[in-house]
Scaffold this motif. Structure first.
Motif, PDB file in Angstrom:
ATOM      1  N   ASP A 188      21.867  91.855  72.912  1.00  0.00           N
ATOM      2  CA  ASP A 188      22.368  92.667  72.400  1.00  0.00           C
ATOM      3  C   ASP A 188      22.976  94.054  72.573  1.00  0.00           C
ATOM      4  O   ASP A 188      23.516  94.240  72.029  1.00  0.00           O
ATOM      5  CB  ASP A 188      20.624  93.971  72.219  1.00  0.00           C
ATOM      6  CG  ASP A 188      19.497  92.821  71.280  1.00  0.00           C
ATOM      7  OD1 ASP A 188      19.876  91.514  70.854  1.00  0.00           O
ATOM      8  OD2 ASP A 188      17.923  93.376  71.156  1.00  0.00           O
ATOM      9  N   LEU A 189      23.343  94.551  74.159  1.00  0.00           N
ATOM     10  CA  LEU A 189      23.650  95.098  74.334  1.00  0.00           C
ATOM     11  C   LEU A 189      25.964  94.499  73.812  1.00  0.00           C
ATOM     12  O   LEU A 189      26.706  94.668  73.736  1.00  0.00           O
ATOM     13  CB  LEU A 189      24.296  95.086  75.892  1.00  0.00           C
ATOM     14  CG  LEU A 189      23.475  96.713  76.026  1.00  0.00           C
ATOM     15  CD1 LEU A 189      22.888  97.108  77.070  1.00  0.00           C
ATOM     16  CD2 LEU A 189      23.696  97.865  75.456  1.00  0.00           C
ATOM     17  N   ASN A 190      25.652  93.322  74.369  1.00  0.00           N
ATOM     18  CA  ASN A 190      27.391  92.383  74.060  1.00  0.00           C
ATOM     19  C   ASN A 190      27.624  92.364  72.878  1.00  0.00           C
ATOM     20  O   ASN A 190      29.057  92.704  72.553  1.00  0.00           O
ATOM     21  CB  ASN A 190      27.110  91.037  74.531  1.00  0.00           C
ATOM     22  CG  ASN A 190      26.999  91.078  76.311  1.00  0.00           C
ATOM     23  OD1 ASN A 190      27.448  92.001  76.883  1.00  0.00           O
ATOM     24  ND2 ASN A 190      26.610  89.869  76.821  1.00  0.00           N
ATOM     25  N   ARG A 191      26.589  92.473  71.747  1.00  0.00           N
ATOM     26  CA  ARG A 191      26.480  92.336  70.767  1.00  0.00           C
ATOM     27  C   ARG A 191      27.076  93.872  70.327  1.00  0.00           C
ATOM     28  O   ARG A 191      28.598  94.117  69.320  1.00  0.00           O
ATOM     29  CB  ARG A 191      25.264  92.222  69.439  1.00  0.00           C
ATOM     30  CG  ARG A 191      25.417  90.324  69.585  1.00  0.00           C
ATOM     31  CD  ARG A 191      23.918  90.313  68.097  1.00  0.00           C
ATOM     32  NE  ARG A 191      24.101  88.665  68.416  1.00  0.00           N
ATOM     33  CZ  ARG A 191      23.853  88.140  66.846  1.00  0.00           C
ATOM     34  NH1 ARG A 191      23.507  89.125  66.052  1.00  0.00           N
ATOM     35  NH2 ARG A 191      23.452  87.283  67.220  1.00  0.00           N
ATOM     36  N   ALA A 192      27.283  94.273  70.436  1.00  0.00           N
ATOM     37  CA  ALA A 192      26.589  95.999  70.466  1.00  0.00           C
ATOM     38  C   ALA A 192      28.920  96.334  70.922  1.00  0.00           C
ATOM     39  O   ALA A 192      29.579  97.368  70.329  1.00  0.00           O
ATOM     40  CB  ALA A 192      26.561  97.221  71.252  1.00  0.00           C
ATOM     41  N   ALA A 193      28.530  95.697  71.758  1.00  0.00           N
ATOM     42  CA  ALA A 193      29.580  96.638  72.316  1.00  0.00           C
ATOM     43  C   ALA A 193      31.346  95.943  71.962  1.00  0.00           C
ATOM     44  O   ALA A 193      32.299  96.128  71.956  1.00  0.00           O
ATOM     45  CB  ALA A 193      29.876  95.497  74.460  1.00  0.00           C
ATOM     46  N   ALA A 194      30.892  94.276  71.146  1.00  0.00           N
ATOM     47  CA  ALA A 194      31.822  93.915  70.907  1.00  0.00           C
ATOM     48  C   ALA A 194      32.023  94.443  69.520  1.00  0.00           C
ATOM     49  O   ALA A 194      33.173  94.362  69.448  1.00  0.00           O
ATOM     50  CB  ALA A 194      31.422  91.931  69.985  1.00  0.00           C
ATOM     51  N   VAL A 195      31.391  94.719  68.500  1.00  0.00           N
ATOM     52  CA  VAL A 195      30.828  95.691  67.718  1.00  0.00           C
ATOM     53  C   VAL A 195      31.991  97.318  67.501  1.00  0.00           C
ATOM     54  O   VAL A 195      33.475  97.688  67.353  1.00  0.00           O
ATOM     55  CB  VAL A 195      30.144  96.373  66.968  1.00  0.00           C
ATOM     56  CG1 VAL A 195      30.634  97.326  66.324  1.00  0.00           C
ATOM     57  CG2 VAL A 195      29.101  95.227  66.468  1.00  0.00           C
ATOM     58  N   SER A 196      32.124  97.444  68.878  1.00  0.00           N
ATOM     59  CA  SER A 196      33.310  98.234  69.575  1.00  0.00           C
ATOM     60  C   SER A 196      34.322  98.418  70.234  1.00  0.00           C
ATOM     61  O   SER A 196      35.155  99.039  69.466  1.00  0.00           O
ATOM     62  CB  SER A 196      32.400  99.328  70.683  1.00  0.00           C
ATOM     63  OG  SER A 196      32.727  98.395  71.875  1.00  0.00           O
ATOM     64  N   TYR A 197      34.245  97.246  70.679  1.00  0.00           N
ATOM     65  CA  TYR A 197      35.510  95.972  70.219  1.00  0.00           C
ATOM     66  C   TYR A 197      36.480  96.019  69.407  1.00  0.00           C
ATOM     67  O   TYR A 197      38.014  96.493  69.609  1.00  0.00           O
ATOM     68  CB  TYR A 197      35.743  94.832  71.302  1.00  0.00           C
ATOM     69  CG  TYR A 197      34.852  95.121  72.687  1.00  0.00           C
ATOM     70  CD1 TYR A 197      35.028  96.424  73.666  1.00  0.00           C
ATOM     71  CD2 TYR A 197      35.027  93.845  73.572  1.00  0.00           C
ATOM     72  CE1 TYR A 197      34.294  96.556  74.726  1.00  0.00           C
ATOM     73  CE2 TYR A 197      33.595  94.347  74.287  1.00  0.00           C
ATOM     74  CZ  TYR A 197      33.807  95.775  75.408  1.00  0.00           C
ATOM     75  OH  TYR A 197      32.534  95.438  76.468  1.00  0.00           O
ATOM     76  N   ALA A 198      35.994  95.591  68.410  1.00  0.00           N
ATOM     77  CA  ALA A 198      36.843  94.896  67.171  1.00  0.00           C
ATOM     78  C   ALA A 198      37.091  96.997  66.616  1.00  0.00           C
ATOM     79  O   ALA A 198      37.989  96.795  65.846  1.00  0.00           O
ATOM     80  CB  ALA A 198      35.855  94.660  66.089  1.00  0.00           C
ATOM     81  N   MET A 199      36.294  97.510  66.250  1.00  0.00           N
ATOM     82  CA  MET A 199      37.091  99.162  66.048  1.00  0.00           C
ATOM     83  C   MET A 199      38.286  99.778  66.673  1.00  0.00           C
ATOM     84  O   MET A 199      38.688 100.450  66.233  1.00  0.00           O
ATOM     85  CB  MET A 199      35.387 100.122  66.512  1.00  0.00           C
ATOM     86  CG  MET A 199      34.358 100.469  65.106  1.00  0.00           C
ATOM     87  SD  MET A 199      32.715 100.560  65.900  1.00  0.00           S
ATOM     88  CE  MET A 199      34.119 102.951  65.582  1.00  0.00           C
ATOM     89  N   HIS A 200      38.502  99.188  67.495  1.00  0.00           N
ATOM     90  CA  HIS A 200      39.393  99.706  68.654  1.00  0.00           C
ATOM     91  C   HIS A 200      40.444  98.620  69.101  1.00  0.00           C
ATOM     92  O   HIS A 200      41.766  98.738  69.736  1.00  0.00           O
ATOM     93  CB  HIS A 200      39.114  99.977  69.859  1.00  0.00           C
ATOM     94  CG  HIS A 200      37.908 101.010  69.858  1.00  0.00           C
ATOM     95  ND1 HIS A 200      38.750 102.837  69.323  1.00  0.00           N
ATOM     96  CD2 HIS A 200      36.831 101.565  70.208  1.00  0.00           C
ATOM     97  CE1 HIS A 200      37.486 103.274  69.620  1.00  0.00           C
ATOM     98  NE2 HIS A 200      36.385 102.660  69.846  1.00  0.00           N
ATOM     99  N   SER A 201      40.297  97.547  68.364  1.00  0.00           N
ATOM    100  CA  SER A 201      41.664  96.675  68.062  1.00  0.00           C
ATOM    101  C   SER A 201      41.736  96.198  66.387  1.00  0.00           C
ATOM    102  O   SER A 201      41.189  96.324  65.893  1.00  0.00           O
ATOM    103  CB  SER A 201      41.529  95.103  68.915  1.00  0.00           C
ATOM    104  OG  SER A 201      40.517  94.763  68.575  1.00  0.00           O
ATOM    105  N   ASN A 202      42.073  94.660  67.203  1.00  0.00           N
ATOM    106  CA  ASN A 202      42.303  93.902  65.286  1.00  0.00           C
ATOM    107  C   ASN A 202      41.805  92.865  65.471  1.00  0.00           C
ATOM    108  O   ASN A 202      41.516  92.163  64.793  1.00  0.00           O
ATOM    109  CB  ASN A 202      43.926  93.602  64.410  1.00  0.00           C
ATOM    110  CG  ASN A 202      44.800  94.515  64.736  1.00  0.00           C
ATOM    111  OD1 ASN A 202      44.458  96.009  64.218  1.00  0.00           O
ATOM    112  ND2 ASN A 202      45.730  94.568  65.230  1.00  0.00           N
ATOM    113  N   ALA A 203      40.205  92.330  66.151  1.00  0.00           N
ATOM    114  CA  ALA A 203      39.631  91.328  66.506  1.00  0.00           C
ATOM    115  C   ALA A 203      38.052  91.236  65.163  1.00  0.00           C
ATOM    116  O   ALA A 203      38.156  91.967  64.665  1.00  0.00           O
ATOM    117  CB  ALA A 203      38.801  91.268  68.533  1.00  0.00           C
TER     118      ALA A 203
END
Length: 196
Positions: free
Chosen positions: A149-164
């Motif tokens: 669950d934390l990994n999904r949340a982390a991925a969302v935060s990464y996408a917010m700070h990149s074009n991913a």
């Protein structure tokens, strides 16, 4: 144009196997880099560790410095070839979960895709128990689910700070490895033409 894909998943989910098989089927040759290996090389050069499993026990601030050095190396590599980063979205440390990629690190890498490999907690636990090569932390199924669950949340935060874009691939025992590999190949083949 640089094409960088990050593939993540907690230990035992099957990430390395899917990655290895997918790279045999892609239309474009990717350079596979293990983010932990790059960090480990930097840590060994600095005299901080002698074994890779010691990495997650380092002070979080030191880990962040190692992450930035690894990120800068990846940016250089991506100028000439597509990069697939084998990594973990979050790392369990003795004092809590550490983001694999703090904001300043993800901004430097700026991946095109973040791929998350998932399985059920019982499947992951079973795979870990069968893998005697690694010195893995012991986790319950509830802790494994929390980590995913934390990994999904982390991925969302990464996408917010990149074009991913975020892609989730399930690797269940009854689904078949081949389908998971096919889904990853579809993502990687989007790099065709980017380095012409």
């Amino acid at each position: 144009m640089p094409f960088v894909v990050m593939i993540t998943g907690i230990p035992g989910v099957g990430k390395s196997t899917i990655t290895r098989l997918a790279l045999r089927k892609t239309k474009v040759r990717f350079r596979l880099v293990n983010f932990g290996d790059l960090m480990f090389e930097e840590a060994v050069a600095a005299g901080l560790v002698s074994h890779r499993d010691e990495m997650r026990k380092l002070n979080p601030e030191i880990q962040k410095e190692l992450q930035m050095k690894a990120a800068e190396r990846i940016v250089e590599m991506s100028k000439s070839e597509p990069i697939l980063i084998d990594t973990h979205a979050t790392i369990r440390t003795p004092v809590g979960y550490l983001l694999g990629f703090p904001r300043e690190v993800i901004e430097v890498i700026n991946p095109n895709f973040i791929v998350i490999i998932e399985a059920t907690p019982s499947e992951i636990l079973g795979r870990r128990l069968r893998d005697l090569k690694r010195d893995r932390d012991v986790e319950t199924e509830e802790q494994i689910q929390r980590h995913q669950d934390l990994n999904r949340a982390a991925a969302v935060s990464y996408a917010m700070h990149s074009n991913a874009l975020i892609k989730i691939i399930e690797n269940h025992e009854d689904k078949g490895l081949e389908e998971a590999v096919h889904e990853l190949v579809e993502v990687l083949n989007l790099a065709v033409g980017e380095y012409d």
